[in-house]
Design a protein around this motif. Structure first.
Motif, mmCIF file in Angstrom:
data_model
loop_
_atom_site.group_PDB
_atom_site.id
_atom_site.type_symbol
_atom_site.label_atom_id
_atom_site.label_comp_id
_atom_site.label_asym_id
_atom_site.label_seq_id
_atom_site.Cartn_x
_atom_site.Cartn_y
_atom_site.Cartn_z
ATOM 1 N N MET A 19 -9.694 -3.495 9.473
ATOM 2 C CA MET A 19 -8.473 -2.708 9.362
ATOM 3 C C MET A 19 -8.477 -1.543 10.331
ATOM 4 O O MET A 19 -7.473 -1.260 10.991
ATOM 5 N N ILE A 20 -9.610 -0.874 10.471
ATOM 6 C CA ILE A 20 -9.720 0.260 11.397
ATOM 7 C C ILE A 20 -9.540 -0.218 12.831
ATOM 8 O O ILE A 20 -8.824 0.412 13.625
ATOM 9 N N VAL A 21 -10.179 -1.328 13.167
ATOM 10 C CA VAL A 21 -10.054 -1.884 14.521
ATOM 11 C C VAL A 21 -8.603 -2.229 14.827
ATOM 12 O O VAL A 21 -8.111 -2.011 15.949
ATOM 13 N N ARG A 22 -7.898 -2.713 13.825
ATOM 14 C CA ARG A 22 -6.490 -3.101 14.034
ATOM 15 C C ARG A 22 -5.632 -1.907 14.407
ATOM 16 O O ARG A 22 -4.690 -2.018 15.222
ATOM 17 N N TYR A 23 -5.911 -0.737 13.833
ATOM 18 C CA TYR A 23 -5.046 0.416 14.044
ATOM 19 C C TYR A 23 -5.556 1.382 15.116
ATOM 20 O O TYR A 23 -4.871 2.349 15.448
ATOM 21 N N THR A 53 -5.606 8.270 -5.184
ATOM 22 C CA THR A 53 -4.194 8.383 -4.844
ATOM 23 C C THR A 53 -3.898 7.790 -3.477
ATOM 24 O O THR A 53 -2.851 7.187 -3.257
ATOM 25 N N LEU A 54 -4.829 7.928 -2.535
ATOM 26 C CA LEU A 54 -4.619 7.417 -1.189
ATOM 27 C C LEU A 54 -4.974 5.937 -1.058
ATOM 28 O O LEU A 54 -4.443 5.241 -0.199
ATOM 29 N N SER A 55 -5.884 5.455 -1.896
ATOM 30 C CA SER A 55 -6.364 4.095 -1.678
ATOM 31 C C SER A 55 -6.510 3.256 -2.931
ATOM 32 O O SER A 55 -6.739 2.049 -2.831
ATOM 33 N N GLY A 56 -6.423 3.864 -4.125
ATOM 34 C CA GLY A 56 -6.674 3.126 -5.357
ATOM 35 C C GLY A 56 -8.151 3.041 -5.685
ATOM 36 O O GLY A 56 -8.523 2.508 -6.713
ATOM 37 N N VAL A 57 -9.012 3.562 -4.813
ATOM 38 C CA VAL A 57 -10.459 3.533 -5.027
ATOM 39 C C VAL A 57 -10.878 4.888 -5.583
ATOM 40 O O VAL A 57 -11.135 5.829 -4.836
ATOM 41 N N SER A 58 -10.939 5.016 -6.884
ATOM 42 C CA SER A 58 -11.217 6.314 -7.497
ATOM 43 C C SER A 58 -12.481 6.344 -8.345
ATOM 44 O O SER A 58 -12.978 7.424 -8.681
ATOM 45 N N ALA A 103 -4.048 14.777 -2.459
ATOM 46 C CA ALA A 103 -3.865 13.487 -1.786
ATOM 47 C C ALA A 103 -2.384 13.138 -1.643
ATOM 48 O O ALA A 103 -1.967 12.566 -0.636
ATOM 49 N N ALA A 104 -1.582 13.479 -2.651
ATOM 50 C CA ALA A 104 -0.150 13.180 -2.587
ATOM 51 C C ALA A 104 0.506 13.943 -1.443
ATOM 52 O O ALA A 104 1.376 13.404 -0.743
ATOM 53 N N LEU A 105 0.107 15.180 -1.231
ATOM 54 C CA LEU A 105 0.654 15.971 -0.131
ATOM 55 C C LEU A 105 0.300 15.356 1.215
ATOM 56 O O LEU A 105 1.115 15.308 2.133
ATOM 57 N N ILE A 106 -0.930 14.871 1.328
ATOM 58 C CA ILE A 106 -1.361 14.237 2.575
ATOM 59 C C ILE A 106 -0.603 12.936 2.801
ATOM 60 O O ILE A 106 -0.164 12.638 3.916
ATOM 61 N N ALA A 107 -0.417 12.156 1.743
ATOM 62 C CA ALA A 107 0.284 10.877 1.866
ATOM 63 C C ALA A 107 1.728 11.073 2.305
ATOM 64 O O ALA A 107 2.315 10.215 2.984
ATOM 65 N N ALA A 108 2.317 12.202 1.931
ATOM 66 C CA ALA A 108 3.716 12.457 2.274
ATOM 67 C C ALA A 108 3.890 12.871 3.726
ATOM 68 O O ALA A 108 4.993 12.792 4.269
ATOM 69 N N ARG A 109 2.803 13.294 4.385
ATOM 70 C CA ARG A 109 2.903 13.841 5.732
ATOM 71 C C ARG A 109 2.300 12.970 6.825
ATOM 72 O O ARG A 109 2.630 13.130 8.001
ATOM 73 N N LEU A 110 1.415 12.070 6.468
ATOM 74 C CA LEU A 110 0.771 11.245 7.479
ATOM 75 C C LEU A 110 1.528 9.935 7.694
ATOM 76 O O LEU A 110 1.960 9.309 6.723
ATOM 77 N N PRO A 111 1.670 9.478 8.947
ATOM 78 C CA PRO A 111 2.294 8.177 9.209
ATOM 79 C C PRO A 111 1.362 7.037 8.832
ATOM 80 O O PRO A 111 0.185 7.246 8.511
ATOM 81 N N GLU A 112 1.896 5.816 8.901
ATOM 82 C CA GLU A 112 1.162 4.631 8.434
ATOM 83 C C GLU A 112 -0.192 4.478 9.119
ATOM 84 O O GLU A 112 -1.201 4.176 8.472
ATOM 85 N N ARG A 113 -0.250 4.662 10.439
ATOM 86 C CA ARG A 113 -1.503 4.446 11.182
ATOM 87 C C ARG A 113 -2.601 5.393 10.702
ATOM 88 O O ARG A 113 -3.730 4.968 10.438
ATOM 89 N N GLU A 114 -2.266 6.680 10.547
ATOM 90 C CA GLU A 114 -3.257 7.654 10.125
ATOM 91 C C GLU A 114 -3.730 7.395 8.696
ATOM 92 O O GLU A 114 -4.905 7.551 8.372
ATOM 93 N N ILE A 115 -2.793 7.000 7.832
ATOM 94 C CA ILE A 115 -3.174 6.696 6.450
ATOM 95 C C ILE A 115 -4.107 5.491 6.408
ATOM 96 O O ILE A 115 -5.085 5.455 5.659
ATOM 97 N N ALA A 116 -3.804 4.478 7.227
ATOM 98 C CA ALA A 116 -4.644 3.282 7.262
ATOM 99 C C ALA A 116 -6.058 3.616 7.718
ATOM 100 O O ALA A 116 -7.043 3.123 7.162
ATOM 101 N N LEU A 117 -6.167 4.463 8.754
ATOM 102 C CA LEU A 117 -7.488 4.853 9.242
ATOM 103 C C LEU A 117 -8.238 5.674 8.192
ATOM 104 O O LEU A 117 -9.447 5.486 7.983
ATOM 105 N N LEU A 118 -7.518 6.570 7.524
ATOM 106 C CA LEU A 118 -8.138 7.354 6.465
ATOM 107 C C LEU A 118 -8.578 6.453 5.323
ATOM 108 O O LEU A 118 -9.659 6.631 4.748
ATOM 109 N N PHE A 131 0.829 -1.203 0.000
ATOM 110 C CA PHE A 131 0.000 0.000 0.000
ATOM 111 C C PHE A 131 0.862 1.250 0.000
ATOM 112 O O PHE A 131 1.864 1.303 0.725
ATOM 113 N N PRO A 132 0.516 2.328 -0.783
ATOM 114 C CA PRO A 132 -0.569 2.332 -1.771
ATOM 115 C C PRO A 132 -0.101 2.036 -3.198
ATOM 116 O O PRO A 132 -0.924 1.722 -4.058
#
Length: 242
Positions: free
Chosen positions: A237-241, A142-147, A90-105, A48-49
């Motif tokens: 996935m959300i429960v995991r993180y 860009t964040l998830s492949g779901v466009s 989305a690319a700017l957000i992906a560059a700044r958020l850590p793995e946990r936050e991206i997974a929740l998003l 991912f991603p």
């Protein structure tokens, strides 16, 4: 798999998921990222991603070639205009958020995509609607492949071949934009490309296997099953993180 941090067991499971996801995409018309994205992320974050987006690019290419005669060029141009700013944000957000936050998003975006696909109202695909669908699709893709759900809603009243072909064409172009954006921010490189290539045969197999079944399978039954499974995986996935 040496150098990727992925065990043989994880790769085999990911390959099977890619086959199943492409098979479902072939029956339902779209939904590969919805089906495989959450599962691949739970198996190993290395998928991912970037790899997911590249696999989406592969299957949209195959669908686009199959439905190329029905593509609406005007709709493609209008929607693509929105994908550019949505992808950049989305690319700017992906560059700044850590793995946990991206997974929740990512989990939240899955719910948004499922909800829009299931209960979206009838919409006339004018210029503003198509541009807005492009912005949201570029951001989500860009964040998830779901466009594709936003654009699918905008084109829901178009004939089947035109809808599938246009969505696939926009999806293919959006994958190019997402790939460039993620590469520029360091989230897609040789490693992600190699992982996608390893899973690509599974996507091709699943899509080809769907051909004879699609003629007899009611597609209206497939979509709810794909979206329900995606929702369950997003919850897990959300429960995991959390």
């Amino acid at each position: 798999m040496y150098g990727f941090g992925i065990t043989t067991h994880q790769f085999i499971l990911a390959f099977c998921i890619a086959v199943f996801g492409a098979f479902g995409n072939g029956l339902a018309g779209f939904g590969l990222a919805l089906l495989i994205g959450p599962f691949l992320l739970m198996i190993n974050p290395a998928f991912f991603p970037g790899p997911i987006i590249l696999l989406v690019g592969l299957i949209t290419t195959m669908v686009m070639i199959r439905e190329r005669k029905a593509v609406s060029c005007s709709c493609v141009k209008q929607a693509l205009g929105g994908f550019i700013p949505g992808t950049a944000l989305a690319a700017l957000i992906a560059a700044r958020l850590p793995e946990r936050e991206i997974a929740l998003l990512f989990g939240g975006l899955i719910f948004v995509a499922v909800g829009m696909s299931l209960v979206g109202p009838a919409i006339r695909p004018g210029k503003k609607i198509l541009f807005s669908a492009g912005v949201l699709g570029g951001f989500m893709g860009t964040l998830s492949g779901v466009s594709m759900p936003p654009l699918a809603l905008a084109l829901q009243n178009r004939p089947g071949p035109e809808l599938r072909g246009t969505i696939a064409c926009v999806g293919f172009l959006s994958v190019i934009l997402s790939t460039i954006a993620l590469a520029l921010v360091g989230r897609l490189g040789i490693k992600e490309l190699q992982l996608a290539l390893c899973l690509a045969p599974g996507v091709v197999l699943g899509y080809v296997f769907s051909f004879p079944v699609a003629e007899y399978f009611d597609k209206r039954c497939t979509r709810p099953a794909v979206f329900l499974l995606s929702s369950i995986s997003a919850v897990a996935m959300i429960v995991r993180y959390v």
